[in-house]
Motif scaffolding. Structure first.
Motif, mmCIF file in Angstrom:
data_model
loop_
_atom_site.group_PDB
_atom_site.id
_atom_site.type_symbol
_atom_site.label_atom_id
_atom_site.label_comp_id
_atom_site.label_asym_id
_atom_site.label_seq_id
_atom_site.Cartn_x
_atom_site.Cartn_y
_atom_site.Cartn_z
ATOM 1 N N GLY A 69 -2.742 -45.684 57.218
ATOM 2 C CA GLY A 69 -4.157 -45.618 56.874
ATOM 3 C C GLY A 69 -5.000 -45.668 58.133
ATOM 4 N N LEU A 70 -6.038 -44.852 58.169
ATOM 5 C CA LEU A 70 -6.929 -44.757 59.326
ATOM 6 C C LEU A 70 -8.350 -45.146 58.935
ATOM 7 N N VAL A 71 -9.112 -45.632 59.889
ATOM 8 C CA VAL A 71 -10.523 -45.948 59.658
ATOM 9 C C VAL A 71 -11.288 -44.631 59.588
ATOM 10 N N ARG A 72 -12.046 -44.456 58.497
ATOM 11 C CA ARG A 72 -12.869 -43.246 58.334
ATOM 12 C C ARG A 72 -14.274 -43.497 58.890
ATOM 13 N N ASP A 73 -14.989 -42.415 59.155
ATOM 14 C CA ASP A 73 -16.374 -42.544 59.616
ATOM 15 C C ASP A 73 -17.358 -42.441 58.452
ATOM 16 N N PHE A 74 -16.863 -42.582 57.241
ATOM 17 C CA PHE A 74 -17.707 -42.616 56.050
ATOM 18 C C PHE A 74 -17.035 -43.522 55.025
ATOM 19 N N ASN A 75 -17.828 -44.076 54.151
ATOM 20 C CA ASN A 75 -17.312 -44.856 53.027
ATOM 21 C C ASN A 75 -18.493 -45.108 52.103
ATOM 22 N N GLU A 76 -19.015 -46.334 52.100
ATOM 23 C CA GLU A 76 -20.189 -46.611 51.272
ATOM 24 C C GLU A 76 -21.446 -45.992 51.873
ATOM 25 N N THR A 77 -21.415 -45.723 53.162
ATOM 26 C CA THR A 77 -22.477 -44.955 53.828
ATOM 27 C C THR A 77 -21.808 -43.776 54.534
ATOM 28 N N PRO A 78 -22.569 -42.721 54.811
ATOM 29 C CA PRO A 78 -21.967 -41.539 55.431
ATOM 30 C C PRO A 78 -21.797 -41.652 56.943
ATOM 31 N N ASP A 79 -22.149 -42.795 57.526
ATOM 32 C CA ASP A 79 -22.130 -42.916 58.987
ATOM 33 C C ASP A 79 -21.510 -44.233 59.453
ATOM 34 N N VAL A 80 -20.301 -44.500 59.012
ATOM 35 C CA VAL A 80 -19.605 -45.720 59.425
ATOM 36 C C VAL A 80 -19.278 -45.617 60.912
ATOM 37 N N GLU A 114 -18.101 -53.282 56.985
ATOM 38 C CA GLU A 114 -18.365 -52.007 57.643
ATOM 39 C C GLU A 114 -19.658 -52.081 58.432
ATOM 40 N N HIS A 115 -19.666 -51.344 59.535
ATOM 41 C CA HIS A 115 -20.834 -51.247 60.403
ATOM 42 C C HIS A 115 -21.343 -49.812 60.327
ATOM 43 N N SER A 116 -22.667 -49.664 60.182
ATOM 44 C CA SER A 116 -23.263 -48.331 60.118
ATOM 45 C C SER A 116 -24.656 -48.385 60.739
ATOM 46 N N ALA A 117 -25.295 -47.223 60.817
ATOM 47 C CA ALA A 117 -26.659 -47.166 61.355
ATOM 48 C C ALA A 117 -27.622 -47.977 60.491
ATOM 49 N N GLN A 118 -27.294 -48.149 59.212
ATOM 50 C CA GLN A 118 -28.139 -48.929 58.304
ATOM 51 C C GLN A 118 -27.885 -50.433 58.388
ATOM 52 N N GLY A 119 -26.845 -50.831 59.108
ATOM 53 C CA GLY A 119 -26.511 -52.244 59.233
ATOM 54 C C GLY A 119 -25.082 -52.525 58.819
ATOM 55 N N GLU A 120 -24.796 -53.797 58.614
ATOM 56 C CA GLU A 120 -23.453 -54.226 58.228
ATOM 57 C C GLU A 120 -23.444 -54.627 56.760
ATOM 58 N N TYR A 121 -22.298 -54.450 56.127
ATOM 59 C CA TYR A 121 -22.152 -54.845 54.721
ATOM 60 C C TYR A 121 -20.675 -55.083 54.433
ATOM 61 N N TRP A 122 -20.411 -55.999 53.518
ATOM 62 C CA TRP A 122 -19.045 -56.269 53.081
ATOM 63 C C TRP A 122 -18.653 -55.228 52.042
#
Length: 151
Positions: free
Chosen positions: A36-47, A128-136
């Motif tokens: 498994g690899l870390v994706r650059d999207f998940n709950e937000t499109p810019d992880v 996850e960390h994104s441009a919108q901030g961090e979230y569990w």
């Protein structure tokens, strides 16, 4: 039982596990690997990354238990599980499961089983960390459905 489990901050190579699992074995006809690899999207499109936390001791024991359950369900020769914790960037390997057996079907099914239960039972927490901030990251119904099919 030949079950190896490792929780680590250090990166692992995409070759890790192969040589250890196959070392001087002639009874293995199939080796199935999931990475498994870390994706650059998940709950937000810019992880931009994620931080994985775990419960030391309990996490390793849970993964061993999952491996033992797979060992009881299928005829296996070896199981190798490594999972990373700490900060990870998109593209980084996060988890690796290798399952060895005499036959491919058992190896595929056991690997799938291990991942389904790792996702739902192992005490890992992902931020996850994104441009919108961090979230569990919350538990997903689809992961629970995947694990329920083995009942």
């Amino acid at each position: 039982m030949n079950i190896q489990v490792s929780i680590q901050e250090d990166a692992f190579s995409l070759a890790d596990g192969y040589e250890q699992t196959l070392a001087q074995r002639t009874d293995i006809g199939a080796l199935v690997c999931f990475t498994g690899l870390v994706r650059d999207f998940n709950e937000t499109p810019d992880v931009t990354g994620l931080t994985l936390e775990h419960y030391p001791g309990m996490t390793e024991r849970t993964l061993e238990d999952i491996g033992e359950q797979a060992w009881q369900r299928w005829s296996l020769q070896a199981i190798y599980i490594v999972h990373r914790v700490g900060y990870l960037a998109p593209g980084d390997p996060i988890v690796r499961v290798l399952v060895a057996s005499a036959h491919r079907r058992e190896a595929f099914e056991a690997c799938d089983f291990i991942m389904d239960f790792l996702k739902t039972k192992a005490p890992f927490w992902k931020k996850e960390h994104s441009a919108q901030g961090e979230y569990w990251v919350k538990e997903r119904a689809t992961d629970l459905d995947d694990a329920a099919r083995w009942a």
